[in-house]
Enzyme design. Structure first.
Site, PDB file in Angstrom:
ATOM      1  N   HIS A  84       1.020  -7.542 -15.359  1.00  0.00           N
ATOM      2  CA  HIS A  84       0.458  -6.332 -14.746  1.00  0.00           C
ATOM      3  C   HIS A  84      -0.115  -6.558 -13.358  1.00  0.00           C
ATOM      4  CE1 HIS A  84       0.527  -3.758 -18.415  1.00  0.00           C
ATOM      5  NE2 HIS A  84       0.398  -4.924 -19.028  1.00  0.00           N
TER       6      HIS A  84
ATOM      7  N   LYS B 285      -9.983   5.700  -9.185  1.00  0.00           N
ATOM      8  CA  LYS B 285      -9.413   4.461  -9.736  1.00  0.00           C
ATOM      9  C   LYS B 285     -10.462   3.384  -9.544  1.00  0.00           C
ATOM     10  CE  LYS B 285      -5.981   4.957  -6.684  1.00  0.00           C
ATOM     11  NZ  LYS B 285      -4.670   4.668  -7.217  1.00  0.00           N
ATOM     12  N   ARG B 286     -10.228   2.181 -10.118  1.00  0.00           N
ATOM     13  CA  ARG B 286     -11.171   1.103  -9.856  1.00  0.00           C
ATOM     14  C   ARG B 286     -11.310   0.877  -8.353  1.00  0.00           C
ATOM     15  NH1 ARG B 286     -12.953  -2.033 -14.258  1.00  0.00           N
ATOM     16  NH2 ARG B 286     -14.113  -3.162 -12.655  1.00  0.00           N
TER      17      ARG B 286
ATOM     18  N   LYS C  91      -6.725  -1.411  -3.110  1.00  0.00           N
ATOM     19  CA  LYS C  91      -6.483   0.023  -3.341  1.00  0.00           C
ATOM     20  C   LYS C  91      -6.904   0.861  -2.131  1.00  0.00           C
ATOM     21  CE  LYS C  91      -7.062  -0.462  -8.373  1.00  0.00           C
ATOM     22  NZ  LYS C  91      -5.790  -0.007  -8.996  1.00  0.00           N
TER      23      LYS C  91
ATOM     24  N   THR D 227      -0.875   4.345 -12.621  1.00  0.00           N
ATOM     25  CA  THR D 227      -0.547   5.339 -13.641  1.00  0.00           C
ATOM     26  C   THR D 227      -1.290   6.648 -13.352  1.00  0.00           C
ATOM     27  OG1 THR D 227      -2.217   4.208 -14.987  1.00  0.00           O
ATOM     28  CG2 THR D 227       0.084   3.836 -15.571  1.00  0.00           C
TER      29      THR D 227
ATOM     30  N   LYS E  28      -0.264  10.877 -13.554  1.00  0.00           N
ATOM     31  CA  LYS E  28      -1.059  11.974 -14.128  1.00  0.00           C
ATOM     32  C   LYS E  28      -1.214  13.103 -13.117  1.00  0.00           C
ATOM     33  CE  LYS E  28      -3.338   8.374 -16.702  1.00  0.00           C
ATOM     34  NZ  LYS E  28      -4.459   7.415 -16.715  1.00  0.00           N
TER      35      LYS E  28
END
Ligand code: 26V
Length: 818
Positions: free
Chosen positions: A359, A550-551, A556, A658, A662
């Protein structure tokens, strides 16, 4: 459905019985909390017979079973999902009529089961839903953490962590199963002995054992009779602690050993960005692997005795990242030491049973465990790993004779800076399948991180692009859109999301688009209410809702997002608003408690939000909020109410993502880089319906060669203005210099995330999004197309691929050559 459904009256009676008798609340105290508990018990009653029947069916039919081993299952709430999957929503509403409480309110009483960090844990939860829906005999095995993901508070703009006491009021969804308790050894030493045939064998002696007690949670499929199981292990001290040591006078030692044992399942490790390297974490991993494998073997032995012929045809074990990978060595140990198999037989069985999912490509998240720690905690397992490695290195030497460097690189044991076990190498060597989680990610694994393994065993490698369950992430969280879709194309899409493509023509149907956007507007109102309640900041639902949740991690690039916000703020201050689209920017997510830079980014976001909130003029165009304690339940309100989804990681860093899926399902447009599953999302919806920006993965690698952030700043006056505001302390008037580390990271030629390189292009894409948003018809068309083309991102599709290509691959292909 074969099993009969209860009537509204039945459910009402069950509810009352649990309220009055099970919980003993009488009818004077209608507290919502007890009402929720009673409803949960009444619904659980409906699950138990189907649950038993499913177990009996599997026992009778003996299908191949899959065990999904994961240190994380981020389940969120259960009640609504259970009601929807059992088709009992109407009955539940009717049952509540006497109680002055509606179902939605009741559902918010449930605390999230936050037994995961982020994407990896939520993926495991989506997979369980899809497996039950597709009627695949999959058992989830995990840990019943007493404290899940910490509760995040924001104090003066800083993240503060508080313990997550999710079990405080008990958990009506779990069933303790003490008769299936297993015993997990730790410490001790290895002795060499000889069996009656004179063969050398090893015995692990003097161990300190911990009991693993299973708690089972039902996992119902959507409108079918299947109820699978999530089995979570809790650590408990053995009886000997209580009797032996207690009585021998070392009372306090005994008590401290007891608590030490029970520590194992106390808390979820909250860092998903770099490995913890803590002994307790390794204990958790081994505890899960050993208890689960003993469980699997116990069921086999109780039916077939010690003949393991055909075991691999009946079992697959999917390893969710390297976290449970010690299972490779533990299965060898159990088969050899406990059940008398020889090495060859045990290995053939192990390597045709295990399958590994990777992952992450981030080197800092790749797990290694120091040999000395292993030696102390799991001496027998280290023995076995050495033997696996010795045999593996022979294969390497045969394939590349004389290439010692290759052996060093591929070895399961790393020599420098310290001797350590490389868990990813153990996973690849011990598995018949190795998969990445999006097309780009798998390519990068094959060409980069695991290139030499790929050269050795190309047949092991495969891609399984992630997906999310359309039940939780569309049908349940967005009833307005669910009803509109069902009215338009029927309800087949809930089981077969590819049917959403029937909506494509409706993108040009004005009436449909209007209704689609009406639903979006109502969802934005609900999201605005959440934001106002949690932050005090008022979002206007007629503005564009621009969301990144998100985290918090540098890769990111929440920093890139907030830099763009600062550039908008600067434009407003300069009066450059003629072409501006008013927008509400929402950012949320947790930082690992020890991740200093991520926590500072949260502080920056909060300070920028605060500065903007104080500025009358800025407020005409821009609102910014940081949502505290982002979790699964928050996402269920957020994704239906989002217009623009931020998926802006440095290309090549986000394995899949992911959240991006959504948002797409719920009709948000994506602004994103060519990273992870964004690439496949853009392919599905069409380049015209996606706001693309930034360097591609191969360009990131190239640009890094001689990267000079200053050059990007100087080339863009907008960027200069942003840097000026930051450097002048505009967002930290009372805390001078606090953001210096962010400025330093952003402007360093070594910045691995290359934020400066993508800034200008990102602002351009944002401008394009803002411009498009003004054209309501155009935006609606694009939003509809996003939902209509999201069918591929159902976890049902992902799980069908795991089923066909990995779990039920033809046995001859499974029995790979080594
Ligand atoms: C890593 C570690 C490192 C050791 C300490 C504890 C810990 C806990 C979790 C992790 C997981 C990091 C990997 C991860 O979460 N990957 C995410 O997986 C998602 C599902 O495949 C994927 O969508 C995301 O892109 C990826 O970042």
């Amino acid at each position: 459905m074969a099993t009969s459904k209860p009537s509204a009256l039945d459910l009402k009676q069950d509810l009352k019985r649990h309220f009055d008798l099970t919980l003993g609340r009488g009818d004077t105290n209608y507290s919502r909390h007890y009402l929720y508990q009673s409803m949960a018990l009444a619904v659980r009653d409906q699950l138990v017979s189907r649950w038993r029947e499913t177990r009996e069916r599997y026992r009778r039919e003996e299908p191949k079973r899959v065990s999904y081993l994961s240190l994380e299952f981020l389940m969120g709430r259960t009640l609504h999902n259970a009601l929807a999957n059992l088709d009992l929503e109407d009955q539940a509403r009717a049952a509540l009529q006497d109680y002055a409480c509606d179902l939605e309110t009741l559902e918010t009483e449930e605390l999230d089961a936050g037994l995961g960090n982020g994407g990896l844990g939520r993926l495991a939860a989506c997979f369980l839903d899809s497996c039950a829906t597709l009627e695949i005999p999959v058992t989830g095995y995990g840990i019943r953490y007493q404290f899940g993901m910490f509760h995040q508070k924001i104090v003066d703009g800083y993240q503060q962590e508080a313990p997550d006491q999710w079990l405080r009021d008990g958990n009506p969804w779990e069933v303790e199963s003490p008769e299936n308790t297993r015993r997990v050894p730790f410490f001790g030493r290895v002795v060499v002995e000889h069996d009656p045939q004179g063969r050398e064998c090893r015995r692990w002696v003097g161990t300190e054992d911990v009991l693993a007690i299973p708690y089972d949670i039902p996992v119902p499929g959507y409108n079918n009779d299947t109820v699978n199981t999530l089995r979570l292990w809790k650590a408990s001290a053995t009886e000997e602690f209580n009797l032996g040591e207690f009585n021998s006078g070392s009372y306090t030692d005994a008590v401290s050993k007891k608590t030490e044992a029970e520590q194992i399942t106390m808390v979820l490790y909250p860092n998903d960005a770099s490995e913890a390297g803590k002994v307790l974490r390794l204990r958790q991993q081994y505890f899960l692997a050993s208890a689960s494998l003993q469980d699997i073997l116990h069921r086999w032995i109780s039916r077939k005795g010690h003949d393991f012929t055909g075991f691999a045809e009946k079992h697959a074990v999917q390893l969710n990242d390297t976290h449970p990978t010690i299972a490779v060595a533990e299965l060898m140990r159990l088969l050899m030491d406990e059940h008398g198999l020889g090495w060859q037989e045990a290995w053939a069985l192990t390597e045709s049973t295990m399958a590994y999912t990777n992952h992450t490509l981030l080197p800092e998240a790749l797990e290694t465990w120091s040999v000395s720690l292993f030696e102390h905690l799991l001496p027998r397992l280290l023995d076995i790993i050495y033997e696996i490695n010795a045999r593996f290195l022979q294969v390497v030497a045969q394939r590349w004779p004389g290439d010692v460097d290759k052996q060093r690189r591929l070895s399961i044991i790393q020599e420098t800076p310290e001797r350590a076990v490389r868990m990813a190498h153990l996973a690849i060597v011990g598995s018949y399948s190795v998969n990445g989680v999006a097309a780009l990610h798998t390519d990068l694994l094959k060409q980069g991180l695991f290139a030499e393994f790929y050269a050795l065993w190309p047949h092991k490698f495969n891609n399984k692009t992630n997906g999310v369950t359309p039940r939780r992430w569309l049908a349940n969280c967005n009833p307005g859109l669910r009803d509109l879709i069902t009215e338009t194309i029927g309800d087949g899409w809930i089981r077969d999301l590819s049917q959403l493509d029937q909506l494509v023509p409706y993108a040009d149907d004005t009436a449909f688009c209007e209704r689609f956007m009406d639903v979006k507007y109502a969802n934005k109102q609900a999201l605005a209410t959440l934001v106002a309640n949690k932050t005090g900041i008022e979002f206007d639902p007629s503005w564009m809702f621009d969301v990144q949740v998100k985290r918090i991690h540098e890769y990111k690039r929440q920093l890139l997002n907030i830099l763009h916000v600062i550039s908008l703020y600067d434009r407003i201050r300069k009066g450059d608003t003629a072409s501006m689209t008013p927008r509400c920017v929402l950012i949320g997510g947790k930082a690992a408690p020890g991740y200093v830079m991520a926590k500072l980014i949260i502080k920056l976001i909060n300070n920028v939000a605060h500065t903007i909130a104080q500025d009358e003029q800025a407020n005409q165009w821009l609102k910014v909020a940081f949502l505290p304690n982002y979790n699964v339940s928050a996402m269920e309100i957020i994704c239906p109410g989002t217009d623009l989804s931020e998926q802006i990681s440095t290309a090549g860093k986000e394995a899949s993502g992911t959240g991006n899926m959504k948002f797409m399902m719920n009709g948000a447009l994506t602004i994103g880089t060519l990273d992870g599953a964004n690439i496949e999302i853009r392919d599905a919806v069409g380049a015209d319906n996606f706001f693309l920006f930034g360097l591609e993965a191969h360009e990131v690698a190239q640009t890094r060669q001689n990267y000079n952030p200053q050059q990007y700043i100087e080339a863009d006056p907008n960027f200069q203005a942003v840097m000026h505001l930051l450097q002048s302390g505009h967002f930290s008037l009372f805390e001078p210099g606090i953001f210096d580390p962010i400025i330093a990271a952003l402007t360093a030629s070594t910045d691995p995330w290359m934020t400066a390189a993508d800034f200008s292009d990102y602002c351009k894409a944002q401008e394009q999004a803002a411009c498009t948003y003004k054209d309501k018809t155009q935006w609606a068309r694009m939003a509809v197309l996003n939902t209509a083309t999201s069918g591929r991102f159902s976890s049902d599709r992902t799980i069908s691929e795991y089923r066909d290509d990995i779990w039920y691959r033809a046995p001859e292909a499974v029995r790979k050559v080594s």
